[in-house]
Design an enzyme around this catalytic site. Structure first.
Site, PDB file in Angstrom:
ATOM      1  N   LYS A 112      43.727  11.723  19.107  1.00  0.00           N
ATOM      2  CA  LYS A 112      43.071  10.595  18.429  1.00  0.00           C
ATOM      3  C   LYS A 112      41.612  10.921  18.171  1.00  0.00           C
ATOM      4  O   LYS A 112      40.995  11.630  18.984  1.00  0.00           O
ATOM      5  CB  LYS A 112      43.139   9.337  19.315  1.00  0.00           C
ATOM      6  CG  LYS A 112      44.504   9.115  19.967  1.00  0.00           C
ATOM      7  CD  LYS A 112      44.552   7.863  20.822  1.00  0.00           C
ATOM      8  CE  LYS A 112      45.825   7.812  21.647  1.00  0.00           C
ATOM      9  NZ  LYS A 112      45.768   8.491  22.942  1.00  0.00           N
ATOM     10  N   TYR A 123      39.509  11.696  26.125  1.00  0.00           N
ATOM     11  CA  TYR A 123      40.042  11.903  27.480  1.00  0.00           C
ATOM     12  C   TYR A 123      39.513  13.203  28.091  1.00  0.00           C
ATOM     13  O   TYR A 123      39.714  13.442  29.291  1.00  0.00           O
ATOM     14  CB  TYR A 123      41.587  11.930  27.494  1.00  0.00           C
ATOM     15  CG  TYR A 123      42.267  10.705  26.930  1.00  0.00           C
ATOM     16  CD1 TYR A 123      41.573   9.521  26.725  1.00  0.00           C
ATOM     17  CD2 TYR A 123      43.618  10.733  26.591  1.00  0.00           C
ATOM     18  CE1 TYR A 123      42.197   8.407  26.190  1.00  0.00           C
ATOM     19  CE2 TYR A 123      44.253   9.614  26.066  1.00  0.00           C
ATOM     20  CZ  TYR A 123      43.540   8.461  25.858  1.00  0.00           C
ATOM     21  OH  TYR A 123      44.178   7.373  25.327  1.00  0.00           O
ATOM     22  N   ASP A 182      50.723  12.466  24.878  1.00  0.00           N
ATOM     23  CA  ASP A 182      49.691  11.663  24.225  1.00  0.00           C
ATOM     24  C   ASP A 182      48.330  11.948  24.855  1.00  0.00           C
ATOM     25  O   ASP A 182      48.115  11.660  26.031  1.00  0.00           O
ATOM     26  CB  ASP A 182      50.014  10.168  24.396  1.00  0.00           C
ATOM     27  CG  ASP A 182      48.981   9.283  23.714  1.00  0.00           C
ATOM     28  OD1 ASP A 182      49.151   9.024  22.506  1.00  0.00           O
ATOM     29  OD2 ASP A 182      47.998   8.881  24.369  1.00  0.00           O
TER      30      ASP A 182
HETATM   31  N1  LIG Z   1      45.029   4.073  22.536  1.00  0.00           N
HETATM   32  C1  LIG Z   1      44.329   3.603  23.533  1.00  0.00           C
HETATM   33  O1  LIG Z   1      43.265   2.973  23.345  1.00  0.00           O
HETATM   34  C2  LIG Z   1      44.802   3.815  24.929  1.00  0.00           C
HETATM   35  C3  LIG Z   1      44.238   3.080  25.991  1.00  0.00           C
HETATM   36  C4  LIG Z   1      44.719   3.290  27.281  1.00  0.00           C
HETATM   37  C5  LIG Z   1      45.752   4.196  27.493  1.00  0.00           C
HETATM   38  N2  LIG Z   1      46.275   4.914  26.439  1.00  0.00           N
HETATM   39  C6  LIG Z   1      47.363   5.914  26.648  1.00  0.00           C
HETATM   40  O2  LIG Z   1      48.422   5.326  27.371  1.00  0.00           O
HETATM   41  C7  LIG Z   1      48.668   6.076  28.558  1.00  0.00           C
HETATM   42  C8  LIG Z   1      49.188   5.201  29.667  1.00  0.00           C
HETATM   43  O3  LIG Z   1      48.299   4.155  29.983  1.00  0.00           O
HETATM   44  P1  LIG Z   1      47.397   4.105  31.305  1.00  0.00           P
HETATM   45  O4  LIG Z   1      47.154   5.492  31.813  1.00  0.00           O
HETATM   46  O5  LIG Z   1      46.209   3.316  30.944  1.00  0.00           O
HETATM   47  O6  LIG Z   1      48.227   3.246  32.354  1.00  0.00           O
HETATM   48  P2  LIG Z   1      49.736   3.173  32.889  1.00  0.00           P
HETATM   49  O7  LIG Z   1      50.564   4.251  32.319  1.00  0.00           O
HETATM   50  O8  LIG Z   1      50.157   1.759  32.739  1.00  0.00           O
HETATM   51  O9  LIG Z   1      49.532   3.404  34.456  1.00  0.00           O
HETATM   52  C9  LIG Z   1      49.129   4.614  35.003  1.00  0.00           C
HETATM   53  C10 LIG Z   1      48.915   4.413  36.518  1.00  0.00           C
HETATM   54  O10 LIG Z   1      50.170   4.145  37.161  1.00  0.00           O
HETATM   55  C11 LIG Z   1      50.400   5.104  38.201  1.00  0.00           C
HETATM   56  N3  LIG Z   1      51.840   5.415  38.176  1.00  0.00           N
HETATM   57  C12 LIG Z   1      52.507   6.064  37.205  1.00  0.00           C
HETATM   58  N4  LIG Z   1      53.830   6.119  37.470  1.00  0.00           N
HETATM   59  C13 LIG Z   1      53.994   5.513  38.664  1.00  0.00           C
HETATM   60  C14 LIG Z   1      55.136   5.278  39.475  1.00  0.00           C
HETATM   61  N5  LIG Z   1      56.345   5.666  39.099  1.00  0.00           N
HETATM   62  N6  LIG Z   1      54.949   4.642  40.663  1.00  0.00           N
HETATM   63  C15 LIG Z   1      53.714   4.251  41.051  1.00  0.00           C
HETATM   64  N7  LIG Z   1      52.590   4.438  40.324  1.00  0.00           N
HETATM   65  C16 LIG Z   1      52.730   5.074  39.127  1.00  0.00           C
HETATM   66  C17 LIG Z   1      49.543   6.291  37.848  1.00  0.00           C
HETATM   67  O11 LIG Z   1      49.131   7.009  39.006  1.00  0.00           O
HETATM   68  P3  LIG Z   1      49.555   8.571  39.262  1.00  0.00           P
HETATM   69  O12 LIG Z   1      49.014   9.369  38.115  1.00  0.00           O
HETATM   70  O13 LIG Z   1      48.885   8.873  40.557  1.00  0.00           O
HETATM   71  O14 LIG Z   1      51.050   8.607  39.353  1.00  0.00           O
HETATM   72  C18 LIG Z   1      48.340   5.632  37.185  1.00  0.00           C
HETATM   73  O15 LIG Z   1      47.406   5.194  38.156  1.00  0.00           O
HETATM   74  C19 LIG Z   1      47.303   6.735  28.832  1.00  0.00           C
HETATM   75  O16 LIG Z   1      47.405   7.786  29.740  1.00  0.00           O
HETATM   76  C20 LIG Z   1      46.902   7.130  27.435  1.00  0.00           C
HETATM   77  O17 LIG Z   1      47.607   8.289  27.035  1.00  0.00           O
HETATM   78  C21 LIG Z   1      45.822   4.719  25.179  1.00  0.00           C
END
Ligand SMILES: NC(=O)c1ccc[n+]([C@@H]2O[C@H](COP(=O)([O-])OP(=O)(O)OC[C@H]3O[C@@H](n4cnc5c(N)ncnc54)[C@H](OP(=O)(O)O)[C@@H]3O)[C@@H](O)[C@H]2O)c1
Length: 274
Positions: free
Chosen positions: A79, A54, A49
């Site tokens: 997107k 990004y 995704d």
């Molecule tokens: N459509 C939208 O408006 C929208 C908005 C926000 C996000 N998104 C999508 O959703 C995805 C995920 O959301 P997000 O990036 O906001 O947050 P998330 O997936 O909830 O959290 C990511 C964070 O958690 C850490 N992490 C991941 N796995 C871990 C583990 N096993 N143990 C400890 N820490 C861990 C990562 O650090 P490390 O990388 O250092 O492991 C990063 O800092 C995004 O990347 C994007 O593709 C979409």
């Protein structure tokens, strides 16, 4: 209890989508995303995704190339960002994403946010891309019930997916039921609440019961709700760990406890105020 889970779900147009993927929102240092995508594919992920905003589509494309996997084994989502919305500008934005990703089609293209002035024209452009077979499925992101009601009033194609923020700390059963009723697949972002809740005591107890991490429980919670989920990591061990969620099942009683953690906690904007 849902012990065994299918790794793919079927969208409303009959195509399959992996239920667990890599979210890759990370400006990051050079080649960080490229390496992460390659590691994810090696670990078994098939859904990636990304989004034009990004600023990492080139590296996603390079990571895919590095992996040597054939394009048709992957499911790539991008997107259209707010400042590119509108009919002609969305068509252009789509071509630019393809070029950066080094591919000639997308599996899923989403309207990133429901910008009130432009979302209608943007959706019509997505329908054009879909009818021209440039993309296998089209959908929306950050659409709540009122946005979807409005869209379904003029859409010829029902969105295949709605991607919105979801976790036990932001559990939206009404929106989930609405999507289900309309045949729209819910996809949850920020499933790990960006690590902000990993020491929650209820979550820790469930994790301990299954010998898993709280992060793995958060991912499994989404999967057991039938929500496509896209945890982000650029760390190889964490990428692997986040995909190692197929060998346990949260019990119904534990799912109830987790659902009750809802406190409206979100890391992104509330789409109703956007
Ligand atoms: N459509 C939208 O408006 C929208 C908005 C926000 C996000 N998104 C999508 O959703 C995805 C995920 O959301 P997000 O990036 O906001 O947050 P998330 O997936 O909830 O959290 C990511 C964070 O958690 C850490 N992490 C991941 N796995 C871990 C583990 N096993 N143990 C400890 N820490 C861990 C990562 O650090 P490390 O990388 O250092 O492991 C990063 O800092 C995004 O990347 C994007 O593709 C979409």
């Amino acid at each position: 209890m849902n012990q065994s889970l299918e790794k793919n779900i079927v969208l409303n147009n009959g195509i399959e989508m992996p239920i667990l993927g890599l979210g890759i929102y990370a400006p990051g240092e050079k080649n960080e995303v490229r390496r992460a995508v390659n590691w994810a594919i090696e670990a078994g992920y098939r859904l990636i995704d990304t989004a034009s905003v990004y600023k990492n589509e080139e590296e996603v494309g390079q990571g895919i190339k590095d992996s040597g996997i054939s394009r048709d084994e992957l499911f790539i989502t991008s997107k259209v960002w707010d400042d590119q919305q509108g009919y002609e500008s969305t068509l252009r934005a789509f071509e630019q994403s393809l070029e950066r990703l080094q591919t000639d089609y997308l599996d899923l293209y989403l309207v990133h946010w429901p910008v009130s002035e432009t979302r209608r024209e943007t959706w019509l452009a997505l329908e054009k891309l879909y009818s021209d077979k440039r993309v296998r499925a089209i959908g929306v992101s950050n659409y709540y019930e009122s946005h979807l009601d409005e869209l379904l009033g003029y859409a010829s194609v029902t969105p295949a997916v709605n991607q919105f923020e979801q976790s036990p700390f932001l559990y939206l059963p009404d929106l989930l039921s609405y999507c289900k009723e309309k045949g729209i697949q819910p996809e949850g972002y920020a499933p790990l609440v960006r690590g902000l809740q990993h020491k929650n005591s209820v979550l820790m107890a469930v994790a301990e019961n299954h010998g898993k991490s709280t992060y793995q429980v958060l991912i499994r919670w989404a999967l057991q709700h039938g929500i496509v989920t896209i945890p982000k990591s650029t760390n190889q061990e964490r990428i692997k760990a986040n995909f190692d969620v197929w060998d346990f099942a949260i019990t119904d009683a534990e799912m109830d406890q987790l659902n009750k953690l809802d406190a409206g906690i979100r890391v992104a904007n509330d789409p109703r105020d956007y």
